[in-house]
Design a protein around this motif. Structure first.
Motif, PDB file in Angstrom:
ATOM      1  N   ARG A 164       0.822  -1.213   0.000  1.00  0.00           N
ATOM      2  CA  ARG A 164       0.000   0.000   0.000  1.00  0.00           C
ATOM      3  C   ARG A 164       0.859   1.266   0.000  1.00  0.00           C
ATOM      4  O   ARG A 164       0.345   2.361  -0.183  1.00  0.00           O
ATOM      5  CB  ARG A 164      -0.917   0.009   1.220  1.00  0.00           C
ATOM      6  N   GLY A 165       2.144   1.106   0.224  1.00  0.00           N
ATOM      7  CA  GLY A 165       3.039   2.254   0.227  1.00  0.00           C
ATOM      8  C   GLY A 165       2.728   3.213   1.363  1.00  0.00           C
ATOM      9  O   GLY A 165       2.222   2.826   2.415  1.00  0.00           O
ATOM     10  N   GLY A 166       3.029   4.483   1.148  1.00  0.00           N
ATOM     11  CA  GLY A 166       2.839   5.485   2.182  1.00  0.00           C
ATOM     12  C   GLY A 166       1.398   5.769   2.517  1.00  0.00           C
ATOM     13  O   GLY A 166       1.117   6.481   3.486  1.00  0.00           O
ATOM     14  N   TYR A 167       0.456   5.216   1.750  1.00  0.00           N
ATOM     15  CA  TYR A 167      -0.960   5.466   1.995  1.00  0.00           C
ATOM     16  C   TYR A 167      -1.629   4.319   2.733  1.00  0.00           C
ATOM     17  O   TYR A 167      -2.850   4.222   2.779  1.00  0.00           O
ATOM     18  CB  TYR A 167      -1.669   5.778   0.680  1.00  0.00           C
ATOM     19  N   CYS A 168      -0.830   3.464   3.343  1.00  0.00           N
ATOM     20  CA  CYS A 168      -1.361   2.419   4.199  1.00  0.00           C
ATOM     21  C   CYS A 168      -2.060   3.071   5.385  1.00  0.00           C
ATOM     22  O   CYS A 168      -1.646   4.114   5.879  1.00  0.00           O
ATOM     23  CB  CYS A 168      -0.226   1.511   4.688  1.00  0.00           C
ATOM     24  N   ASN A 169      -3.148   2.454   5.864  1.00  0.00           N
ATOM     25  CA  ASN A 169      -3.902   3.022   6.974  1.00  0.00           C
ATOM     26  C   ASN A 169      -3.330   2.642   8.334  1.00  0.00           C
ATOM     27  O   ASN A 169      -3.847   3.097   9.360  1.00  0.00           O
ATOM     28  CB  ASN A 169      -5.364   2.588   6.891  1.00  0.00           C
ATOM     29  N   PHE A 170      -2.288   1.815   8.348  1.00  0.00           N
ATOM     30  CA  PHE A 170      -1.607   1.494   9.592  1.00  0.00           C
ATOM     31  C   PHE A 170      -0.266   2.219   9.631  1.00  0.00           C
ATOM     32  O   PHE A 170       0.272   2.611   8.600  1.00  0.00           O
ATOM     33  CB  PHE A 170      -1.412  -0.023   9.736  1.00  0.00           C
ATOM     34  N   MET A 171       0.266   2.377  10.822  1.00  0.00           N
ATOM     35  CA  MET A 171       1.479   3.166  10.989  1.00  0.00           C
ATOM     36  C   MET A 171       2.684   2.524  10.311  1.00  0.00           C
ATOM     37  O   MET A 171       2.950   1.338  10.497  1.00  0.00           O
ATOM     38  CB  MET A 171       1.811   3.326  12.483  1.00  0.00           C
ATOM     39  N   HIS A 172       3.398   3.315   9.526  1.00  0.00           N
ATOM     40  CA  HIS A 172       4.722   2.958   9.032  1.00  0.00           C
ATOM     41  C   HIS A 172       5.705   3.744   9.899  1.00  0.00           C
ATOM     42  O   HIS A 172       5.900   4.944   9.689  1.00  0.00           O
ATOM     43  CB  HIS A 172       4.877   3.326   7.555  1.00  0.00           C
ATOM     44  N   VAL A 173       6.276   3.075  10.877  1.00  0.00           N
ATOM     45  CA  VAL A 173       7.119   3.749  11.865  1.00  0.00           C
ATOM     46  C   VAL A 173       8.531   3.930  11.323  1.00  0.00           C
ATOM     47  O   VAL A 173       9.187   2.957  10.922  1.00  0.00           O
ATOM     48  CB  VAL A 173       7.154   2.961  13.187  1.00  0.00           C
ATOM     49  N   LYS A 174       8.994   5.170  11.299  1.00  0.00           N
ATOM     50  CA  LYS A 174      10.332   5.489  10.803  1.00  0.00           C
ATOM     51  C   LYS A 174      11.355   5.097  11.867  1.00  0.00           C
ATOM     52  O   LYS A 174      11.187   5.422  13.047  1.00  0.00           O
ATOM     53  CB  LYS A 174      10.426   6.977  10.484  1.00  0.00           C
ATOM     54  N   GLN A 175      12.413   4.405  11.462  1.00  0.00           N
ATOM     55  CA  GLN A 175      13.381   3.849  12.408  1.00  0.00           C
ATOM     56  C   GLN A 175      14.616   4.733  12.535  1.00  0.00           C
ATOM     57  O   GLN A 175      15.059   5.360  11.572  1.00  0.00           O
ATOM     58  CB  GLN A 175      13.808   2.447  11.955  1.00  0.00           C
ATOM     59  N   ILE A 176      15.164   4.756  13.746  1.00  0.00           N
ATOM     60  CA  ILE A 176      16.426   5.454  13.983  1.00  0.00           C
ATOM     61  C   ILE A 176      17.574   4.460  13.858  1.00  0.00           C
ATOM     62  O   ILE A 176      17.379   3.248  13.906  1.00  0.00           O
ATOM     63  CB  ILE A 176      16.448   6.124  15.366  1.00  0.00           C
ATOM     64  N   GLY A 177      18.782   4.976  13.711  1.00  0.00           N
ATOM     65  CA  GLY A 177      19.953   4.125  13.567  1.00  0.00           C
ATOM     66  C   GLY A 177      20.403   3.519  14.893  1.00  0.00           C
ATOM     67  O   GLY A 177      19.990   3.943  15.978  1.00  0.00           O
ATOM     68  N   ARG A 178      21.261   2.543  14.788  1.00  0.00           N
ATOM     69  CA  ARG A 178      21.733   1.811  15.965  1.00  0.00           C
ATOM     70  C   ARG A 178      22.472   2.719  16.938  1.00  0.00           C
ATOM     71  O   ARG A 178      22.313   2.607  18.154  1.00  0.00           O
ATOM     72  CB  ARG A 178      22.642   0.661  15.518  1.00  0.00           C
ATOM     73  N   GLU A 179      23.288   3.628  16.421  1.00  0.00           N
ATOM     74  CA  GLU A 179      24.071   4.497  17.292  1.00  0.00           C
ATOM     75  C   GLU A 179      23.184   5.402  18.133  1.00  0.00           C
ATOM     76  O   GLU A 179      23.395   5.547  19.352  1.00  0.00           O
ATOM     77  CB  GLU A 179      25.040   5.337  16.450  1.00  0.00           C
ATOM     78  N   LEU A 180      22.188   6.024  17.518  1.00  0.00           N
ATOM     79  CA  LEU A 180      21.290   6.889  18.264  1.00  0.00           C
ATOM     80  C   LEU A 180      20.430   6.069  19.223  1.00  0.00           C
ATOM     81  O   LEU A 180      20.157   6.508  20.349  1.00  0.00           O
ATOM     82  CB  LEU A 180      20.393   7.672  17.307  1.00  0.00           C
ATOM     83  N   ARG A 181      20.007   4.878  18.814  1.00  0.00           N
ATOM     84  CA  ARG A 181      19.221   4.021  19.697  1.00  0.00           C
ATOM     85  C   ARG A 181      19.999   3.691  20.960  1.00  0.00           C
ATOM     86  O   ARG A 181      19.468   3.729  22.071  1.00  0.00           O
ATOM     87  CB  ARG A 181      18.837   2.732  18.974  1.00  0.00           C
ATOM     88  N   ARG A 182      21.289   3.411  20.783  1.00  0.00           N
ATOM     89  CA  ARG A 182      22.126   3.088  21.938  1.00  0.00           C
ATOM     90  C   ARG A 182      22.295   4.313  22.827  1.00  0.00           C
ATOM     91  O   ARG A 182      22.286   4.213  24.054  1.00  0.00           O
ATOM     92  CB  ARG A 182      23.489   2.573  21.477  1.00  0.00           C
TER      93      ARG A 182
END
Length: 263
Positions: A164-182
């Protein structure tokens, strides 16, 4: 009868209450929806509507001046934003989940969902953000009915298989990188629907002293000139306004065209 109504509440079988608003806290029909949107008066989760502004809001991969943006610069811009939001909201309490939507539909684009450990912490953040600005834009903050992000997120997107691409009705959660997550979450892995630990009280005190990049009734200094400086685009020419942002229908048509070309 009461048991039956309770069992179908917030599901597709519920003909009274909107299941998408119940699960996701957003509905593409908005106030025109034929079903009820039961807006909570308090919640451990708040949503900052349309807060994240991608550098390529007009045309994917290209800034407002028509200059191509490298993917790593896009990610850098997003992680700057994510860290800024996380540090500011951690002042109000322990942030369990911070999700930024990568969807393109108007009712979900740039939405930031923040779930606190305690409801009182969300109330404090909700009240404190009223009337404040970020990047020169007013912050629109509401309580959200979402408490279980496993029901709200698109599993196909997490598996890189959502058609459905960006028009999906469910959340497409943008991910952060490993370094920032840590850096933000320590040694534990962050999940879009799991629990995470906020910075220590000392870290939060340091952030208060620094003041963050939020402004009350003012402008957000870091990003006002950031995209032009950071991505190497030339300043807009005088007398020439930037192109208008595409609406949902135009963006949807463009996404469908890209999908056809990819196939």
């Amino acid at each position: 009868m009461a048991e039956h109504l309770a069992s179908i509440f917030g599901t597709e079988k519920d003909r009274v209450n909107c299941p998408f608003y119940f699960k996701i806290g957003a509905c593409r029909h908005g106030d025109r929806c034929s079903r009820l949107h039961n807006r909570p008066t308090t919640s451990p989760t708040i949503v900052l509507a349309n807060m994240y502004q991608r550098p390529d809001m007009i045309t994917p991969g290209v800034d407002a001046q028509g200059v191509a943006i490298a993917p790593e610069k896009m990610q850098e811009h997003f992680e700057d934003f994510y860290e800024d939001i996380y540090e500011e909201l951690s002042k109000f309490g322990e942030v369990e989940t911070l999700n930024v939507c990568d969807n393109l539909a108007d009712h979900m684009i740039g939405n930031v969902y923040v779930q606190f450990r305690e409801e009182e912490q969300a109330v404090a953040a909700h009240n404190a953000l009223q009337g404040r600005f970020y990047s020169g834009r007013p912050i629109i903050v509401e309580y959200s009915p979402v408490t279980d992000f496993r029901e709200a997120t698109c599993r196909q997107f997490e598996e890189n298989s959502c058609n459905r691409g960006g028009y999906c009705n469910f959340m497409h959660v943008k991910q952060i990188g490993r370094e920032l997550r840590r850096k933000l979450y320590g040694g534990r892995s962050r999940r879009s629907h799991g629990r995470s630990r906020s910075p220590s009280p000392q870290h939060r005190r340091d952030n208060r002293d620094r003041g963050g990049d939020f402004r009350r009734g003012g402008r957000h200094d870091r990003y006002d000139d950031g995209p032009r400086r950071r991505y190497g685009g030339s300043p807009p020419r005088r007398g020439r306004s930037p192109p208008a942002r595409e609406n949902s229908e135009e963006r949807r048509a463009k996404i469908e065209q890209w999908n056809r070309e990819r196939e």
